[in-house]
Design an enzyme around this catalytic site. Structure first.
Site, PDB file in Angstrom:
ATOM      1  CG  HIS A  24      -5.210  10.673   6.087  1.00  7.00           C
ATOM      2  ND1 HIS A  24      -5.425  10.624   7.437  1.00  7.00           N
ATOM      3  CD2 HIS A  24      -4.147   9.858   5.848  1.00  7.00           C
ATOM      4  CE1 HIS A  24      -4.544   9.816   8.003  1.00  7.00           C
ATOM      5  NE2 HIS A  24      -3.753   9.340   7.059  1.00  7.00           N
ATOM      6  N   GLY A  81      -1.816   1.211  -0.507  1.00  5.43           N
ATOM      7  CA  GLY A  81      -2.092   0.016  -1.299  1.00  5.43           C
ATOM      8  C   GLY A  81      -1.761  -1.307  -0.645  1.00  5.43           C
ATOM      9  CG  MET A 108       5.263   8.498   5.671  1.00  6.87           C
ATOM     10  SD  MET A 108       5.167   7.117   4.533  1.00  6.87           S
ATOM     11  CE  MET A 108       3.382   6.865   4.472  1.00  6.87           C
ATOM     12  CG  ASP A 151      -4.464   5.410   7.571  1.00  7.19           C
ATOM     13  OD1 ASP A 151      -4.621   5.024   6.407  1.00  7.19           O
ATOM     14  OD2 ASP A 151      -3.602   6.251   7.918  1.00  7.19           O
TER      15      ASP A 151
HETATM   16  C1  DX5 Z   1      -0.099   4.268   5.373  1.00  2.62           C
HETATM   17  C2  DX5 Z   1      -0.829   5.585   5.397  1.00  2.62           C
HETATM   18  C3  DX5 Z   1      -2.186   5.519   4.840  1.00  2.62           C
HETATM   19  C4  DX5 Z   1      -2.241   5.098   3.392  1.00  2.62           C
HETATM   20  C5  DX5 Z   1      -3.578   4.481   3.129  1.00  2.62           C
HETATM   21  O1  DX5 Z   1       1.109   4.408   6.009  1.00  2.62           O
HETATM   22  O2  DX5 Z   1      -0.953   6.047   6.733  1.00  2.62           O
HETATM   23  O3  DX5 Z   1      -2.904   6.721   5.064  1.00  2.62           O
HETATM   24  O4  DX5 Z   1      -2.029   6.158   2.515  1.00  2.62           O
HETATM   25  O5  DX5 Z   1      -3.581   3.998   1.819  1.00  2.62           O
HETATM   26  P1  DX5 Z   1      -4.523   2.772   1.414  1.00  2.62           P
HETATM   27  O6  DX5 Z   1      -5.946   3.228   1.619  1.00  2.62           O
HETATM   28  O7  DX5 Z   1      -4.173   2.572  -0.020  1.00  2.62           O
HETATM   29  O8  DX5 Z   1      -4.156   1.605   2.286  1.00  2.62           O
HETATM   30 ZN    ZN Z   2      -2.338   7.725   7.148  1.00  2.96          ZN
END
Ligand code: DX5
Ligand code: ZN
Length: 212
Positions: A31, A143, A35, A172
């Site tokens: 994944h 996180g 951003m 996610d």
């Molecule tokens: C958040 C991302 C996620 C994130 C998930 O904006 O889209 O993919 O990296 O990270 P965890 O599992 O730490 O919430």
């Molecule tokens: Zn993501």
């Protein structure tokens, strides 16, 4: 359950090694969080770095766009041939056009909704995508604390049974070995996990604990 570790929580100083390690540890997809500093208050990686990831990954890439200009970013990432490109419902005016653009590149389109966006918003587009990604945090950072979206998952499953039974559901944000069981029961096919997997000493053990 399929598991897609999010490399956002990897050690970027040794990114290639991290990608190889999660692939050999049993990841089903890699994944990649993209951003732009506009749609979300954070910036991550562009196509130059993601090419280095694609070059060593032995599992397909799952590119999650958190950007304002989806069309521009699709053109940047499509040459890397990810399996999925996901775009946010909230950042787009022309959903069918963007889904078709991704498909024209030979890539599976997926649509993403934020935790506060109702499932009803995507009722007219689910026939045209191969996956729906439900965010269980507000996008931008790894996180964060999991927001319980179980009712939305069940509602989406019912909608997909009616309109596109082959379409997969991915969740996610804040996924771990505690909430993965209820996510599975609610009808999730793929979980993304960043801090949970990369925060574990043994990646294989962490990934295995999510394969419920
Ligand atoms: C958040 C991302 C996620 C994130 C998930 O904006 O889209 O993919 O990296 O990270 P965890 O599992 O730490 O919430
Ligand atoms: Zn993501």
């Amino acid at each position: 359950m399929l598991v897609a570790p999010s490399i956002l929580s990897a050690d970027f100083g040794i990114l290639a090694k991290e990608v190889v390690d999660i692939c050999t540890a049993g990841a089903d997809l890699v994944h990649v969080d993209v951003m732009d500093g506009h749609f979300v208050p954070n910036m991550t990686i562009g196509p130059v770095v993601v090419k280095a990831v694609a070059d060593v990954a032995t599992k397909p890439l799952d590119v999650h766009l958190m950007v304002e200009d989806n069309s521009f970013f699709i053109d940047l990432f499509a040459p890397l041939k990810p399996k999925y490109i996901s775009f946010h419902y909230e950042s787009e005016r022309h959903h069918h056009r963007v889904a078709q653009k991704i498909r024209d590149h030979g890539i599976s389109p997926a649509i993403v909704i934020n935790p506060a966006t109702p499932v009803s918003c995507i009722a007219e587009i689910v026939r045209y995508v191969d996956m729906v990604l439900l965010m269980s945090v507000n996008p931008g950072f790894g996180g964060q604390k999991f927001i319980p979206i179980y009712d939305k998952i069940r509602e989406l499953r019912r909608l997909l049974d009616e309109r596109n039974p082959k379409c997969l559901i991915e969740v996610d944000g804040g996924v771990n070995d505690k909430n993965v069981h209820e996510l599975k029961e609610a009808g999730v096919d793929i979980v993304v996990a960043g801090s949970y997997v990369f925060g574990h000493k043994d990646y294989a053990e962490a990934i295995a604990s999510l394969k419920v």
